[in-house]
Every structure is written in structure tokens, then in C-alpha cells.
Scaffold this motif. Structure first.
Motif, PDB file in Angstrom:
ATOM      1  N   UNK A  83      -4.137 -20.735  11.884  1.00  0.00           N
ATOM      2  CA  UNK A  83      -3.433 -20.510  13.143  1.00  0.00           C
ATOM      3  C   UNK A  83      -3.802 -19.186  13.789  1.00  0.00           C
ATOM      4  N   UNK A  84      -4.190 -18.196  12.975  1.00  0.00           N
ATOM      5  CA  UNK A  84      -4.529 -16.884  13.529  1.00  0.00           C
ATOM      6  C   UNK A  84      -5.800 -16.927  14.371  1.00  0.00           C
ATOM      7  N   UNK A  85      -6.624 -17.967  14.180  1.00  0.00           N
ATOM      8  CA  UNK A  85      -7.867 -18.085  14.954  1.00  0.00           C
ATOM      9  C   UNK A  85      -7.588 -18.248  16.443  1.00  0.00           C
ATOM     10  N   UNK A  86      -6.370 -18.718  16.768  1.00  0.00           N
ATOM     11  CA  UNK A  86      -6.003 -18.943  18.172  1.00  0.00           C
ATOM     12  C   UNK A  86      -5.217 -17.773  18.761  1.00  0.00           C
ATOM     13  N   UNK A  87      -4.856 -16.806  17.928  1.00  0.00           N
ATOM     14  CA  UNK A  87      -3.986 -15.726  18.385  1.00  0.00           C
ATOM     15  C   UNK A  87      -4.747 -14.695  19.210  1.00  0.00           C
ATOM     16  N   UNK A  88      -4.110 -14.244  20.262  1.00  0.00           N
ATOM     17  CA  UNK A  88      -4.570 -13.089  21.022  1.00  0.00           C
ATOM     18  C   UNK A  88      -3.368 -12.157  21.147  1.00  0.00           C
ATOM     19  N   UNK A  89      -3.496 -10.957  20.594  1.00  0.00           N
ATOM     20  CA  UNK A  89      -2.401  -9.998  20.574  1.00  0.00           C
ATOM     21  C   UNK A  89      -2.872  -8.649  21.101  1.00  0.00           C
ATOM     22  N   UNK A  90      -1.956  -7.887  21.727  1.00  0.00           N
ATOM     23  CA  UNK A  90      -0.561  -8.155  22.049  1.00  0.00           C
ATOM     24  C   UNK A  90      -0.401  -9.364  22.983  1.00  0.00           C
ATOM     25  N   UNK A  91       0.776  -9.999  22.903  1.00  0.00           N
ATOM     26  CA  UNK A  91       1.050 -11.202  23.691  1.00  0.00           C
ATOM     27  C   UNK A  91       2.380 -11.052  24.405  1.00  0.00           C
ATOM     28  N   UNK A  92       2.487 -11.725  25.564  1.00  0.00           N
ATOM     29  CA  UNK A  92       3.710 -11.688  26.357  1.00  0.00           C
ATOM     30  C   UNK A  92       4.379 -13.050  26.378  1.00  0.00           C
ATOM     31  N   UNK A  93       5.683 -13.041  26.529  1.00  0.00           N
ATOM     32  CA  UNK A  93       6.416 -14.288  26.747  1.00  0.00           C
ATOM     33  C   UNK A  93       6.051 -14.840  28.127  1.00  0.00           C
ATOM     34  N   UNK A  94       6.357 -16.111  28.347  1.00  0.00           N
ATOM     35  CA  UNK A  94       5.981 -16.747  29.609  1.00  0.00           C
ATOM     36  C   UNK A  94       6.580 -16.042  30.819  1.00  0.00           C
ATOM     37  N   UNK A  95       7.780 -15.480  30.669  1.00  0.00           N
ATOM     38  CA  UNK A  95       8.405 -14.796  31.798  1.00  0.00           C
ATOM     39  C   UNK A  95       8.051 -13.306  31.858  1.00  0.00           C
ATOM     40  N   UNK A  96       7.161 -12.866  30.931  1.00  0.00           N
ATOM     41  CA  UNK A  96       6.665 -11.485  30.892  1.00  0.00           C
ATOM     42  C   UNK A  96       7.780 -10.462  30.653  1.00  0.00           C
ATOM     43  N   UNK A  97       8.865 -10.890  30.073  1.00  0.00           N
ATOM     44  CA  UNK A  97       9.966  -9.978  29.777  1.00  0.00           C
ATOM     45  C   UNK A  97       9.858  -9.366  28.383  1.00  0.00           C
ATOM     46  N   UNK A  98       9.098 -10.016  27.513  1.00  0.00           N
ATOM     47  CA  UNK A  98       9.007  -9.586  26.117  1.00  0.00           C
ATOM     48  C   UNK A  98       7.541  -9.562  25.702  1.00  0.00           C
ATOM     49  N   UNK A  99       7.160  -8.499  24.980  1.00  0.00           N
ATOM     50  CA  UNK A  99       5.782  -8.331  24.506  1.00  0.00           C
ATOM     51  C   UNK A  99       5.820  -8.075  23.003  1.00  0.00           C
ATOM     52  N   UNK A 100       4.855  -8.642  22.296  1.00  0.00           N
ATOM     53  CA  UNK A 100       4.809  -8.482  20.841  1.00  0.00           C
ATOM     54  C   UNK A 100       3.409  -8.095  20.386  1.00  0.00           C
ATOM     55  N   UNK A 101       3.340  -7.244  19.374  1.00  0.00           N
ATOM     56  CA  UNK A 101       2.134  -7.071  18.571  1.00  0.00           C
ATOM     57  C   UNK A 101       2.592  -7.192  17.126  1.00  0.00           C
ATOM     58  N   UNK A 102       1.824  -7.901  16.320  1.00  0.00           N
ATOM     59  CA  UNK A 102       2.328  -8.245  14.989  1.00  0.00           C
ATOM     60  C   UNK A 102       1.189  -8.558  14.034  1.00  0.00           C
ATOM     61  N   UNK A 103       1.526  -8.503  12.755  1.00  0.00           N
ATOM     62  CA  UNK A 103       0.672  -9.038  11.700  1.00  0.00           C
ATOM     63  C   UNK A 103       1.604  -9.859  10.817  1.00  0.00           C
ATOM     64  N   UNK A 104       1.424 -11.159  10.807  1.00  0.00           N
ATOM     65  CA  UNK A 104       2.419 -12.007  10.156  1.00  0.00           C
ATOM     66  C   UNK A 104       1.797 -13.233   9.516  1.00  0.00           C
ATOM     67  N   UNK A 105       2.361 -13.601   8.376  1.00  0.00           N
ATOM     68  CA  UNK A 105       2.128 -14.921   7.772  1.00  0.00           C
ATOM     69  C   UNK A 105       3.509 -15.463   7.426  1.00  0.00           C
ATOM     70  N   UNK A 106       3.962 -16.447   8.181  1.00  0.00           N
ATOM     71  CA  UNK A 106       5.277 -17.044   7.960  1.00  0.00           C
ATOM     72  C   UNK A 106       5.132 -18.287   7.087  1.00  0.00           C
ATOM     73  N   UNK A 107       5.960 -18.370   6.056  1.00  0.00           N
ATOM     74  CA  UNK A 107       5.860 -19.472   5.107  1.00  0.00           C
ATOM     75  C   UNK A 107       6.849 -20.591   5.380  1.00  0.00           C
ATOM     76  N   UNK A 108       7.724 -20.419   6.345  1.00  0.00           N
ATOM     77  CA  UNK A 108       8.687 -21.471   6.696  1.00  0.00           C
ATOM     78  C   UNK A 108       8.480 -21.922   8.144  1.00  0.00           C
ATOM     79  N   UNK A 109       7.235 -22.163   8.503  1.00  0.00           N
ATOM     80  CA  UNK A 109       6.889 -22.522   9.875  1.00  0.00           C
ATOM     81  C   UNK A 109       7.608 -23.801  10.329  1.00  0.00           C
ATOM     82  N   UNK A 110       7.610 -24.833   9.472  1.00  0.00           N
ATOM     83  CA  UNK A 110       8.221 -26.102   9.863  1.00  0.00           C
ATOM     84  C   UNK A 110       9.728 -25.943  10.085  1.00  0.00           C
ATOM     85  N   UNK A 111      10.370 -25.197   9.220  1.00  0.00           N
ATOM     86  CA  UNK A 111      11.807 -24.961   9.349  1.00  0.00           C
ATOM     87  C   UNK A 111      12.114 -24.217  10.648  1.00  0.00           C
TER      88      UNK A 111
END
Length: 630
Positions: A54-82
Motif C-alpha cells: 500500500x505504501x507504493x501508492x502513498x504521497x506524503x505529506x497529504x491533505x484531506x479532501x477539504x484541505x482542512x487537515x494535513x498529515x505526514x506519517x510513517x505507519x504500518x497498521x495491522x488492523x486495516x480491515x477493522x
């Protein structure tokens, strides 16, 4: 791991050059692209390391669709489906959604409480324009490096110290207390400390909420809190076998989650219980993945036959049809003295000649994830340290006698020796132990790191305390885990490697904290639980082996071969050199002289003479030189 950094000014505009300087300072973390986001007084930068599909598609920093929130992160989430189910994300969209973007969606849904819903390894920074706040968090075990600094008009954070120092307004000053603690190998005493004044490490399970100065307010409003504390998992299984099977499934999940990769995966294999349990479990689960799995093993030369673990490594390799790449270190830590501080920003670094060789091989084979057995002794592989002492304090005489006799028979130790080493010695007051050792000619002074006397007096290590009658072994284990919630990446980012630790999975740790003490010392075996749990996973020769050969003799031999290099570094220190204010240079000289008069640099009369005095001292001295050049 990827590299993160950010600047938040209260008085000036953040420029492209400001963010570029921070990104350049941690360029080794960004082989797959570097990006910057900034808005007037705030800026983020991200140096990307791809690991998961999934990280192959990531471009960071990233903004929410309404441009109100911005994130930069390094993450591997193990409960993606949940998470996807709770957030209303369908399976197709989830397959294209990187873990960092999933963090962003969770924040929009749960606000600050989002961290309570994540399972995995992560750190992130989120700017919320509407609420005018910066939100930073680290996973419960602190596996990702994240440091921060603030002054009257600046707040800065970064993955690397050098990235922080690249920001204008961040002063480079030595933190004496931090240096003394870290140069003494006492990192667990203060896991948030660094050697840089004003620079603090965000440890596991912590979060920061940062608000800029407002009208009538002096300085930043910074709310720091812990959102996660370890608690034992209640275990209500009907039989021992149910308990063991439940743990096997938990451990399989912990290993399998860490094998999610777009690249080959490597596992460190030393031949011992912990690394073999991970390697064998990973090999058993390999059919779920399309990428290759291989093992990396550090093997010693014929000069160290008493340490050769190749026989046990080969047993695992044959049993699991696991390819193994053998690495033989040919030089000691001195060969990396002038590079290792650039990698870690720490004054003392253990086994850099081994780990850098292993990571270099992993990189050459295309791996970006390395499974590591660190932390096994905190959970399923706990040795039961203090258990016999606890039985004595609880006056469980029959259980104590039975356990001592079984251990004596299994490990070929006399009952008297076991009682002395594991019960009486820990209860002996320090001053009595020092008197007894002195009468036997032990070098008590040399069991301390060679800091200048001024630092020794100011920042001496607290005396170790035996287990009190009111303290349970569970509380002691909880203390060990809590003080170790810091990153263990050390050298790996310089080889574009994300090392990860299945034993530090919160599911594994909380499960093991729920086990009774008897699970770990049973039937004459120490570390009984991991042995029993790995039935049919480990080859019997590994499952029931009684010893594990240390790397130390080879370490001392390699140090001894480089004695001339250590001497040249020490003798280049002039009488007026400022490093003498921190390092007892003359004591290191005496230590080298005495060591050279012996046939071997190995410990003498039970004292780890070479490592504590020469190795720690010279490494710390070279660190101060590196610090001066920054």
C-alpha cells in the motif's frame, strides 16, 4: 523507516529552504522520493521509504479532501480491515489506501481518540487548520523515532536529531545529564533523554498536542500525555494446551503482520530460542506471500569455536527450507567509530560491526523489512528472573525446594550454586558485595564507565534494589517494558531497512503479562513458556537447548586486534582538550595498558573490563568530537 520533520513558527514564515534543509539532513531515509508541504508559519517534509504494497501508492505529506487537515506519517497498521469497517471504507478502496491515509481518515472520524483504535507501528504529525493545533503521536512501543524541540517562538519535530539541528533557531548544546546517562549505557533510566539540550524523545504510547502562542499567552501550549498503558490480558482458558494454542495464534499474527511487504523479507537468525521462533514461524507462514523470505546470520570465524552457532542455524534452515546468508565480521567496532555516531546520534553503540554487515546484506538482497528477535525476554521468553527469590519471600518452601532441585538436575548446577546466585546474591546489600569483591581482588572501580569524576558524582546510577516483599514479579516486568518503549532502529535506516520486532507486538506482550509466573520456570526449564508454545514449530534441538553462546569473546578479540587504533585515539587527546571535562582519559589509558599486559582482553575476575572502560570510553570520546563538528 521514512523520515518526518516539521517546523511551526509563531513569528515568521516557513520557507522552502527551511524545509529543504531538514529533509536534506535525513536524506538517507528517503530513497523513494521527498516532498514538502508548507503554509505560512507551518511546514512538513517527508522522505519516503516504501515497504508495504500500500505504501507504493502513498504521497506524503497529504491533505484531506477539504484541505482542512494535513498529515505526514510513517505507519504500518495491522488492523486495516477493522478500521475500514468502522470508517465505511469498502474493500476495493482499502486496497488502494495507504496506512497513513487510513490514519488521516480515522482522525477525521475519532479526533484525538483515533490513536486508541490503531494496532501496529506508527508515528505521525497532523495539522488541523480548523482547530488550529498540531497533533503528534507514537505507537505504544515507540518503535518509530520522533524527537521534538521548542523555544519561545519555534516548535520543531523530526525523525533524526540532525534534521532538527538543521532548522534555524534550534540550538546545538550538549545535555550533560543526557550524555552521562547514555554514555553509561543507562538509557532505560530516562528513555526520553537525548544528548542534545532541549531535544526530547517522544516515547511509546505518548502524544503531543501543540497550540501556538495566543494573545496574552507566553510561549506554546503543549499538552503531553500517555494514551496507552500496558495491562495484563485476562486469560480464562480451560487447559494449558488451550493457553498455548491461543498464544501460537497471537504470535503467528504478530509475525505475519510484519511480513506484509512489497519487497523480500529477511529474518535475523542466531540459533537461539527467540530468533529461531520468529524465523520458523515466518517460514511456516511464507506460503501466504509472493515475496521471498531469507535469513541473515552472523557467524564467527574458526578463532571463536566456542561461539559457533552455525550447527543450530543449519538445523533451522534444513527443517524449514529457509535460505540463509552467513555474515562473518572481520573487524571490530573501532572500524566504524567515525561513522556510527552519524547513524545513531548516540554516544555508545553496541555491535555496529555485526548489525551494519547484516543490514548491508539485507539491502543487497533487495529486502526492506527485517524481523528481529529483540524483546523476547520481556514476554514469552522471560527467564523467570526473581522467581526463586519471590518464592522465598512468599514462604513457599515446598515449591522453592522442588524448583531448585529440578533446575539443578536439568542445568547441571549444584542446588547451592542456584540458591546463592538467584536468591542470596540479589538480596545482598551493595556495600557488602563491594567489600567481599574487594577482598577477593575484584576491580570494583572498573565496573563503572570512564566518565570524568564530575559527571560520575552528578549523575551516578541509582543503586539497584532487590525485589521487595510487596512487589510482584508482574510489576517488575511491567517496569521493564515501560522503560524500554523507545526505537531500536539504530543503523538500519542507512541501509533503507525497516527492522521490526514481533515480540514487541502489544498483543504478544499483554498476553504474556496475563500468564502466571509458573509458566516461565517449570519442569526444570527456564523460559519454559516459549519452549512449550513452539512445540511443532521449532526443531527439538532448538526448542530444548540449554545454552546460547554469547558474542562477547569475539567482540573482545576483535577489540584486542585493534588495540593500536584505540591507543592512537586516546593519545591524540591533549592535556587541555575539552573532552577531558567529560571523559576520564587517563583511566582509559591505564585500562588499555593493563589489557595489553594480558594474553586476552576478555573479562578479568568477572568484570567486563574492556567494554565498560575502553569501548564505552573511546566511543563516547569520538561522539564528543562528532558533536563538535556538527
Amino acid at each position: 523507516m521514512s523520515g518526518l520533520a516539521g517546523l511551526y513558527h509563531s513569528q515568521k514564515v516557513v520557507t522552502e529552504a527551511d524545509m529543504r534543509a531538514m529533509s536534506d539532513a535525513m536524506s538517507h531515509r528517503g530513497p523513494d522520493g521527498r516532498n514538502i508541504w508548507r503554509r505560512t508559519q507551518l511546514g512538513f517534509c517527508h522522505n519516503m521509504l516504501h515497504t508495504t504494497p500500500e505504501s507504493l501508492f502513498e504521497v506524503l505529506p497529504a491533505q484531506s479532501n477539504d484541505r482542512q487537515v494535513v498529515i505526514t506519517a510513517d505507519a504500518r497498521l495491522d488492523n486495516r480491515e477493522e478500521l475500514a469497517s468502522a470508517l465505511g471504507i469498502d474493500r476495493y478502496d482499502l486496497s488502494l489506501l495507504g496506512d497513513s491515509h487510513l490514519v488521516l481518515r480515522a482522525y477525521r472520524h475519532w479526533d484525538l481518540a483515533c490513536v486508541n483504535h490503531f494496532l501496529g507501528e506508527f508515528c505521525f504529525a497532523i495539522w488541523d487548520k480548523g482547530k488550529h493545533r498540531l497533533f503528534i503521536a507514537n505507537d505504544p512501543m515507540g518503535t518509530r523515532s520522533l524527537l521534538y524541540y521548542h523555544s519561545a517562538d519555534l516548535f520543531a519535530f523530526a525523525t533524526d536529531v540532525k534534521a532538527l539541528l538543521a532548522a534555524q533557531g534550534v540550538d546545538k548544546k550538549l545535555d550533560e545529564a543526557g550524555f552521562a546517562i547514555l554514555a553509561s549505557g543507562r538509557r532505560r533510566e530516562a528513555p526520553e533523554r537525548t544528548c542534545f539540550e532541549g531535544v526530547t524523545r517522544l516515547t511509546g504510547g505518548e502524544r503531543l498536542i501543540v497550540y501556538p502562542p495566543s494573545a496574552g499567552q507566553m510561549g506554546w501550549k503543549i499538552e503531553k500525555s500517555s494514551y496507552y498503558s500496558f495491562q495484563p490480558q485476562p486469560l480464562n482458558f480451560q487447559s494449558p494446551e488451550e493457553t498455548l494454542e491461543a498464544f501460537r495464534e497471537t504470535f503467528r499474527l504478530a509475525v505475519t503482520c510484519r511480513m506484509r511487504s512489497a519487497f523480500p523479507v529477511a529474518t535475523l537468525l542466531s540459533g537461539g530460542l527467540d530468533s529461531s521462533s520468529i524465523s520458523c514461524t515466518a517460514a511456516d507462514q511464507q506460503h501466504r506471500f509472493s515475496h521471498p523470505l531469507f535469513a541473515l546470520s552472523s557467524c564467527l570465524t574458526d578463532q571463536d569455536p566456542e561461539q559457533d552457532e552455525r550447527r543450530f542455524i543449519d538445523i533451522v534452515a534444513r527443517d524449514k527450507q529457509l535460505p540463509v546468508h552467513y555474515i562473518t565480521p572481520v573487524s571490530g567496532p573501532v572500524a566504524l567509530l567515525h561513522q556510527v555516531h552519524d547513524m545513531t546520534s548516540l554516544p555508545v553503540n553496541l555491535n555496529p560491526h555485526i548489525y551494519t554487515a547484516l543490514y548491508a546484506k539485507a539491502q543487497s538482497e533487495g529486502a526492506r523489512i527485517v524481523l528481529d528477535g529483540v524483546g523476547g525476554e520481556w514476554g514469552p521468553s522471560w527467564t523467570g528472573e526473581g522467581y526463586l527469590q519471590y518464592l522465598l519471600q512468599q514462604r513457599q518452601w515446598g515449591k522453592l525446594k522442588e524448583t531448585v532441585l529440578h533446575l539443578s538436575k536439568n542445568y547441571s548446577q549444584s542446588p547451592r550454586s542456584i540458591v546463592h546466585n538467584e536468591i542470596l546474591a540479589p538480596l545482598e546489600p551493595t556495600f557488602l558485595r563491594n567489600i567481599r569483591h574487594k577482598m577477593k581482588g575484584y576491580l570494583i572501580e572498573e565496573n563503572r564507565p570512564p566518565l570524568a569524576s564530575r559527571l560520575q558524582d552528578l549523575y551516578a546510577a541509582p543503586s539497584s534494589q532487590p525485589l521487595s516483599s510487596g512487589q510482584s514479579l508482574l510489576n517488575k516486568r511491567l517496569q521493564v517494558i515501560s522503560s524500554g518503549r523507545t526505537p531500536r532502529e539504530w543503523y538500519s535506516p542507512h541501509f533503507h531497512i525497516r527492522n521490526t520486532f514481533p515480540y514487541l507486538d502489544v498483543r504478544v506482550l499483554t498476553f504474556c503479562l496475563g500468564l502466571s509466573d509458573e509458566w516461565f520456570v517449570q519442569k526444570g526449564w527456564r523460559r519454559y513458556f516459549i519452549r512449550a508454545a513452539m512445540e511443532k514449530t521449532l526443531p527439538p534441538e532448538i526448542q530444548w537447548r540449554k545454552d546460547k553462546r554469547p558474542f562477547s569473546p569475539s567482540y573482545y578479540r576483535l577489540m584486542q586486534a585493534d588495540a593500536a587504533v584505540y591507543e592512537s585515539i586516546i593519545h591524540d587527546v591533549s592535556a587541555t582538550d575539552p573532552v577531558r571535562d567529560y571523559i576520564d582519559v587517563e583511566r582509559i589509558k591505564r585500562a588499555i595498558k593493563e589489557l595489553n599486559q594480558r594474553a586476552s582482553w576478555r573479562p578479568h575476575k568477572g568484570v567486563d573490563f574492556a567494554r565498560k572502560v575502553v569501548d564505552f570510553g573511546v566511543q563516547s570520546l569520538v561522539f564528543l568530537r562528532w558533536f563538535q563538528r556538527l
